[in-house]
Design a protein around this motif. Structure first.
Motif, PDB file in Angstrom:
ATOM      1  N   ALA A 155       0.857  -1.195   0.000  1.00  0.00           N
ATOM      2  CA  ALA A 155       0.000   0.000   0.000  1.00  0.00           C
ATOM      3  C   ALA A 155       0.891   1.242   0.000  1.00  0.00           C
ATOM      4  N   GLU A 156       0.627   2.133  -0.938  1.00  0.00           N
ATOM      5  CA  GLU A 156       1.459   3.326  -1.063  1.00  0.00           C
ATOM      6  C   GLU A 156       0.751   4.600  -0.617  1.00  0.00           C
ATOM      7  N   SER A 157      -0.442   4.435  -0.038  1.00  0.00           N
ATOM      8  CA  SER A 157      -1.154   5.590   0.492  1.00  0.00           C
ATOM      9  C   SER A 157      -2.216   5.096   1.464  1.00  0.00           C
ATOM     10  N   PRO A 158      -2.663   5.953   2.360  1.00  0.00           N
ATOM     11  CA  PRO A 158      -3.752   5.552   3.262  1.00  0.00           C
ATOM     12  C   PRO A 158      -5.008   5.121   2.505  1.00  0.00           C
ATOM     13  N   LYS A 159      -5.283   5.738   1.352  1.00  0.00           N
ATOM     14  CA  LYS A 159      -6.463   5.365   0.578  1.00  0.00           C
ATOM     15  C   LYS A 159      -6.317   3.970  -0.034  1.00  0.00           C
ATOM     16  N   GLU A 160      -5.108   3.592  -0.395  1.00  0.00           N
ATOM     17  CA  GLU A 160      -4.893   2.224  -0.895  1.00  0.00           C
ATOM     18  C   GLU A 160      -5.108   1.218   0.233  1.00  0.00           C
ATOM     19  N   THR A 161      -4.680   1.547   1.432  1.00  0.00           N
ATOM     20  CA  THR A 161      -4.937   0.679   2.582  1.00  0.00           C
ATOM     21  C   THR A 161      -6.433   0.559   2.799  1.00  0.00           C
ATOM     22  N   TRP A 162      -7.133   1.685   2.776  1.00  0.00           N
ATOM     23  CA  TRP A 162      -8.590   1.679   2.949  1.00  0.00           C
ATOM     24  C   TRP A 162      -9.252   0.776   1.913  1.00  0.00           C
ATOM     25  N   LEU A 163      -8.824   0.897   0.668  1.00  0.00           N
ATOM     26  CA  LEU A 163      -9.416   0.124  -0.420  1.00  0.00           C
ATOM     27  C   LEU A 163      -9.167  -1.372  -0.229  1.00  0.00           C
ATOM     28  N   ARG A 164      -7.955  -1.732   0.118  1.00  0.00           N
ATOM     29  CA  ARG A 164      -7.615  -3.145   0.335  1.00  0.00           C
ATOM     30  C   ARG A 164      -8.424  -3.722   1.485  1.00  0.00           C
ATOM     31  N   LEU A 165      -8.548  -2.990   2.580  1.00  0.00           N
ATOM     32  CA  LEU A 165      -9.325  -3.473   3.726  1.00  0.00           C
ATOM     33  C   LEU A 165     -10.815  -3.516   3.419  1.00  0.00           C
ATOM     34  N   LEU A 166     -11.286  -2.608   2.584  1.00  0.00           N
ATOM     35  CA  LEU A 166     -12.681  -2.625   2.141  1.00  0.00           C
ATOM     36  C   LEU A 166     -12.971  -3.938   1.419  1.00  0.00           C
ATOM     37  N   PHE A 167     -12.071  -4.330   0.531  1.00  0.00           N
ATOM     38  CA  PHE A 167     -12.239  -5.594  -0.193  1.00  0.00           C
ATOM     39  C   PHE A 167     -12.173  -6.782   0.765  1.00  0.00           C
ATOM     40  N   ALA A 168     -11.255  -6.751   1.704  1.00  0.00           N
ATOM     41  CA  ALA A 168     -11.125  -7.845   2.672  1.00  0.00           C
ATOM     42  C   ALA A 168     -12.383  -7.968   3.525  1.00  0.00           C
ATOM     43  N   ASP A 169     -12.879  -6.843   4.022  1.00  0.00           N
ATOM     44  CA  ASP A 169     -14.095  -6.856   4.851  1.00  0.00           C
ATOM     45  C   ASP A 169     -15.303  -7.376   4.083  1.00  0.00           C
ATOM     46  N   ALA A 170     -15.302  -7.193   2.762  1.00  0.00           N
ATOM     47  CA  ALA A 170     -16.420  -7.638   1.929  1.00  0.00           C
ATOM     48  C   ALA A 170     -16.297  -9.112   1.533  1.00  0.00           C
ATOM     49  N   GLY A 171     -15.199  -9.752   1.934  1.00  0.00           N
ATOM     50  CA  GLY A 171     -15.031 -11.168   1.621  1.00  0.00           C
ATOM     51  C   GLY A 171     -14.463 -11.451   0.245  1.00  0.00           C
ATOM     52  N   LEU A 172     -13.914 -10.428  -0.406  1.00  0.00           N
ATOM     53  CA  LEU A 172     -13.289 -10.657  -1.708  1.00  0.00           C
ATOM     54  C   LEU A 172     -11.925 -11.319  -1.493  1.00  0.00           C
ATOM     55  N   PRO A 173     -11.426 -12.011  -2.505  1.00  0.00           N
ATOM     56  CA  PRO A 173     -10.101 -12.618  -2.342  1.00  0.00           C
ATOM     57  C   PRO A 173      -9.039 -11.542  -2.117  1.00  0.00           C
ATOM     58  N   THR A 174      -7.956 -11.921  -1.502  1.00  0.00           N
ATOM     59  CA  THR A 174      -6.868 -10.974  -1.224  1.00  0.00           C
ATOM     60  C   THR A 174      -6.165 -10.617  -2.529  1.00  0.00           C
ATOM     61  N   PRO A 175      -6.115  -9.325  -2.864  1.00  0.00           N
ATOM     62  CA  PRO A 175      -5.419  -8.932  -4.091  1.00  0.00           C
ATOM     63  C   PRO A 175      -3.915  -8.825  -3.859  1.00  0.00           C
ATOM     64  N   THR A 176      -3.175  -8.887  -4.945  1.00  0.00           N
ATOM     65  CA  THR A 176      -1.745  -8.615  -4.911  1.00  0.00           C
ATOM     66  C   THR A 176      -1.571  -7.115  -5.071  1.00  0.00           C
ATOM     67  N   THR A 177      -0.802  -6.504  -4.188  1.00  0.00           N
ATOM     68  CA  THR A 177      -0.584  -5.063  -4.279  1.00  0.00           C
ATOM     69  C   THR A 177       0.590  -4.753  -5.197  1.00  0.00           C
ATOM     70  N   GLN A 178       0.494  -3.621  -5.866  1.00  0.00           N
ATOM     71  CA  GLN A 178       1.515  -3.111  -6.781  1.00  0.00           C
ATOM     72  C   GLN A 178       1.897  -4.170  -7.821  1.00  0.00           C
ATOM     73  N   PHE A 179       0.878  -4.682  -8.472  1.00  0.00           N
ATOM     74  CA  PHE A 179       1.054  -5.739  -9.470  1.00  0.00           C
ATOM     75  C   PHE A 179       1.466  -5.138 -10.809  1.00  0.00           C
ATOM     76  N   VAL A 180       2.530  -5.656 -11.395  1.00  0.00           N
ATOM     77  CA  VAL A 180       3.025  -5.156 -12.676  1.00  0.00           C
ATOM     78  C   VAL A 180       2.406  -5.958 -13.818  1.00  0.00           C
ATOM     79  N   VAL A 181       1.788  -5.241 -14.748  1.00  0.00           N
ATOM     80  CA  VAL A 181       1.215  -5.861 -15.946  1.00  0.00           C
ATOM     81  C   VAL A 181       2.186  -5.616 -17.097  1.00  0.00           C
ATOM     82  N   ARG A 182       2.430  -6.684 -17.847  1.00  0.00           N
ATOM     83  CA  ARG A 182       3.302  -6.609 -19.021  1.00  0.00           C
ATOM     84  C   ARG A 182       2.564  -7.175 -20.234  1.00  0.00           C
ATOM     85  N   THR A 183       2.994  -6.766 -21.394  1.00  0.00           N
ATOM     86  CA  THR A 183       2.421  -7.315 -22.624  1.00  0.00           C
ATOM     87  C   THR A 183       2.911  -8.745 -22.805  1.00  0.00           C
TER      88      THR A 183
END
Length: 151
Positions: A45-73
């Protein structure tokens, strides 16, 4: 929680080391909160809002996301680092702060990266401060389910 995430981001630490330190200092203020918060720490998490968002997903029962995920072609070219992603489902979430609106160069990069992400079949949930948590969760849940998550 945001402070623990920021600390982990700035100076990575092992949760187990903090737990051992807490055992050496029983009775200290906030230790019960610390023990319940430690399993949720994520240095991505690179900001308090990213922490809030991640915990929002966790509290809702969504799977745990990978943070700062790099997408490549397909060829390995860098496209974007997403705040959090569910790689298996090609769903990501981005908290768009003020810089996405006030810096033209950032805006242009966002547009180009979003075009490429769509081409690669990624679904990105964009979150802004005016969004309501339940709406954000509903969007993420719908995207994950549409891409195979059983819930």
């Amino acid at each position: 929680m945001a402070r623990l995430d920021a600390l982990m981001n700035a100076k990575p630490f092992a949760v187990e080391d903090v737990e051992l330190l807490a055992k050496v200092h029983p009775g200290r203020r906030w230790l019960t909160r610390l023990n319940s918060a430690l399993p949720l720490v994520d240095g991505g998490a690179e900001s308090p809002k990213e922490t809030w968002l991640r915990l929002l997903f966790a509290d809702a029962g969504l799977p745990t996301p990978t943070t700062q995920f790099v997408v490549r072609t397909e060829s390995g070219r860098y496209v974007r680092r997403i705040d959090m992603a569910w790689e298996k489902f090609k769903v990501g979430a981005e908290y768009d702060g003020q810089q996405h609106l006030t810096e033209r160069a950032q805006y242009a990069k966002d547009v180009w990266a979003n075009r490429e992400l769509r081409r690669l079949d990624w679904h990105l949930v964009h979150v802004i401060k005016e969004d309501r948590g339940r709406d954000v969760v509903a969007d993420a849940r719908a995207a994950l389910k549409a891409r195979g998550w059983s819930g």
